[in-house]
Enzyme design. Structure first.
Site, PDB file in Angstrom:
ATOM      1  N   GLU A 251       0.815  -1.227   0.000  1.00 42.87           N
ATOM      2  CA  GLU A 251       0.000   0.000   0.000  1.00 42.87           C
ATOM      3  C   GLU A 251       0.845   1.271   0.000  1.00 42.87           C
ATOM      4  OE1 GLU A 251      -2.819  -0.250   3.190  1.00 42.87           O
ATOM      5  OE2 GLU A 251      -3.993  -1.817   2.219  1.00 42.87           O
TER       6      GLU A 251
ATOM      7  N   GLU B  96      -5.683  -8.418  -0.327  1.00 44.65           N
ATOM      8  CA  GLU B  96      -6.395  -8.027   0.895  1.00 44.65           C
ATOM      9  C   GLU B  96      -7.846  -7.776   0.524  1.00 44.65           C
ATOM     10  OE1 GLU B  96      -4.905  -5.112   3.638  1.00 44.65           O
ATOM     11  OE2 GLU B  96      -2.804  -5.563   3.164  1.00 44.65           O
TER      12      GLU B  96
END
EC number: 3.2.1.55
Length: 662
Positions: A175, A294
């Site tokens: 991320e 995710e």
């Protein structure tokens, strides 16, 4: 309520399911590791401190790839702290979750955990590209994978792991587009460091599979631009790009929450389009696949308050959402979305595995139990291996504030060797059962093995420590399969798994392409007496429909719901197949252009083909006359009556034959 319908045909598939689609995620966050998978003092703990009750549930869950060690945690991770004697490992501050990391569970323990899950478990290791870079990633790769003869590989042997770990799948950071990430970078900055790291890691092992960081969500301001910029630097160096998405109801909008998979499918399709656009600009034949590493239902709005209140404790209770039946239905719908895009989504990781927004919960020193979300995942992992069929539903709809009109039915289906099919379906209606009818084309299945549903009169019902089996799947009666039609009733707000199978599993499956022509002795003609019993309709079908499907596909025939087909715009009923076949007949017809105002009403074929001038519509129609059954009572080989050739009103029947163009 109106019946929801769709057709299944093995000639129309999405792609094969990669086992990695059923991966999960273990991060040093909350109690996922400590008192989750690792609790040395627990009554069921083995010599390595791994909880055996958790291992049993993980095996039952059907997890494959396990991503480690993060997550946000990885951007402050020093792999050297997690190897060697436990008593020598340092304690560190975890900036991501305001906790203290003891490093008692490290790289060696992670590999041991995977080995005890079973051979299906595969490591998926993330490297720190937030506060570290290329050199540290190479050192970790050498320590983990190099056989022997170097300082770091020999150090691994000294630590008790003589054999290399064999980690093939690597994530290049986590991320990095998020401002919350330690070491947050712009797309240009991350793209360069990811490319440098990937290039260097491939020098050690050209066969590693690398995942570049994509956007942390479709709602990010930099979404799509981030992917395009990163892939411009890394396209030929990486194999996957990551996607992350979590869903929860906002402001009590339950209807939009139930349709969360609409956003997930849109997210996937937009990332695929971006990847393919970059590939086209780079003139590359390579395809970048997606790693949805995710995903989950996560009540994220309360997380910030939980984390900010922490004062660096060890393994605090964080993100321990307790999932309801409604959450499990949305969760199952997200699984369906992943399966529906199995051609490009080749890796997916449920975040996370134990305690932290997880399907498995534990109590320190106590039992472990299954959350409601455990059951859709375990059923999909067990029965969702094979080829995903292309499912286009015709369903009643309902209105949502966030996604507009959404189908009440969300479904997919997976076929295994044409011997069994599993339909996964979600009914989003909160008030009524949804009738379902599925047409099985080209699938000789005659029995329903099982129809299992996860539903409850109370959509807020949950499994807890006090009631660990309050919500479990239950069998559904009344589901039937007759004459190639599967019928069922889906309970309100339910996840459904319907398995159909061939009653003769002992026979070997037919090879693709087998049976493309009838070579055996034709059976005797049916008795002409009207009093004779009518033969079983299924006996008149072709022994193999592969040839039919291939020829129709070659003729560019588009299959429509419930056995209808469309040949170049003309809907027709599919023919009845019999052991006595007639060859295909091909006819070509030229349609004359529509006359302009003031022009003659009829034009010659030559005038019709002149470019420019009048209407440029010079359409050539290719019509297929399929195999037809000979007339009843006729001798074998008797030609069937020829159908009249259709032409548009006003078209010339004497037009010359020509090739078709689409």
């Amino acid at each position: 309520m109106r019946t929801a319908r769709f057709t299944l045909d093995p000639a129309f598939t999405v792609g094969a399911v990669n086992p990695r689609l059923f991966g999960s995620f273990v991060e040093h966050l909350g109690r996922c590791v400590y008192t989750g998978v690792f609790e040395p003092g627990h009554p069921t703990a083995d010599a390595e401190g791994l909880r055996q009750d958790v291992l049993e549930l993980v095996r039952e869950l059907g997890v494959t790839a396990v991503r480690y060690p993060g997550g946000n945690f990885v951007s402050g991770y020093k792999w050297e702290d997690s190897v060697g004697p436990v008593e020598d490992r340092p304690r560190r501050l975890d900036l991501a979750w305001r906790s203290t990391e003891t490093n008692r569970f490290g790289l060696s323990e992670y590999i041991a955990f995977l080995k005890k899950i079973g051979p299906q478990a595969e490591p998926m290791m993330a490297v720190n590209l937030g506060t570290r870079g290329v050199a540290e990633a190479l050192e970790l790769q050498e320590y983990a994978n190099h056989p022997s003869g170097t300082a770091l590989s020999d150090l691994r042997a000294e630590h008790g792991d003589k054999d290399p770990f064999g980690i093939r799948l690597w994530c290049l950071g986590n991320e990095m587009d998020g401002p919350w990430q330690t070491g947050h970078k712009t797309a240009e900055e991350y793209g360069r460091v990811a490319a440098e790291t990937a290039r260097a890691m491939r020098q050690i092992d050209p066969d590693v599979e690398l995942v570049a960081c994509g956007s942390s969500g479709q709602s990010m301001e930099t979404f799509a631009e981030w992917e395009a910029t990163v892939l411009k630097e890394t396209y030929d160096l990486v194999d996957h790009i990551s996607l992350h998405a979590y869903y929860e109801p906002h402001d009590g909008d339950v209807d939009s929450f139930l349709a969360s998979a609409v956003d997930m499918e849109s997210f996937i399709e937009n990332v695929v389009a971006t990847c393919d656009h970059v590939g086209a600009r780079l003139k590359s034949k390579k395809k970048i696949n997606l790693s949805f590493d995710e995903w989950n239902v996560w009540y994220m709005t309360k997380t910030q308050a939980e984390v900010s209140a922490l004062d660096w404790p060890e393994a605090p209770r964080l993100l321990e959402d307790n999932y309801s039946v409604m959450d499990a239905v949305v969760f199952g719908s997200l699984l369906i979305a992943l399966l529906r895009h199995a051609d490009r989504v080749t890796v997916a990781c449920l975040a996370q595995l134990v305690n932290v927004i997880a399907p498995i919960m534990t109590e320190p020193g106590g039992p472990a139990w299954r959350q409601t979300t455990f059951f859709p995942f375990s059923q999909a992992s067990k029965y969702g291996r094979g080829e995903v069929l292309d499912v286009r539903v015709d369903s009643p709809t309902y209105d949502t504030a966030k996604y507009g009109e959404a189908d009440l039915l969300h479904a997919t289906a997976v076929v295994r060797a044409r011997r069994s099919v599993t339909v996964f379906a979600v009914n989003r209606s909160r008030t009524g059962a949804l009738p379902l009818e599925v047409a099985l084309s080209g699938l000789e299945l005659t029995e329903v093995v099982e129809h299992s549903a996860l539903a409850d009169a109370d959509p807020d019902a949950r499994n807890t420590l006090a009631e660990p089996e309050r919500v479990v799947p239950h069998p559904v009666d009344g589901t039937s399969l007759r004459d190639g039609r599967l019928t069922a009733a889906l309970e309100p707000l339910s996840w459904n798994s319907i398995r159909c199978a061939d009653p003769a599993p002992g026979q070997p499956p037919r090879r693709p392409g087998e049976g493309t022509g009838f070579t055996g002795t034709p059976p005797a003609a049916p008795p002409s007496s009207s009093s004779a019993p009518r033969p079983d309709p299924t006996a008149r079908r072709s022994p193999d429909r592969t040839a039919r499907a291939r020829v129709l596909a070659a003729a560019r025939v588009r299959r429509m719901p419930f056995g209808r087909t469309k040949v170049c715009g003309a809907p027709v009923r599919p023919p009845t197949y019999a052991p006595r076949f007639q060859p295909f007949r091909k006819t070509w017809t030229r349609w004359a252009p529509a006359p302009r105002s003031g022009s003659p009403s009829r034009r010659s074929p030559t005038e019709a083909s002149i470019p420019g001038g009048t209407s440029s519509r010079n359409v050539v129609r290719y019509q297929v006359t399929p195999w037809r059954r000979s007339p009843p009572g006729s001798a074998p080989g008797t030609p069937a009556p020829t159908r009249r050739r259709r032409t548009r009103a006003g078209a010339s029947r004497g037009a010359p034959r020509t090739a078709r163009r689409c």
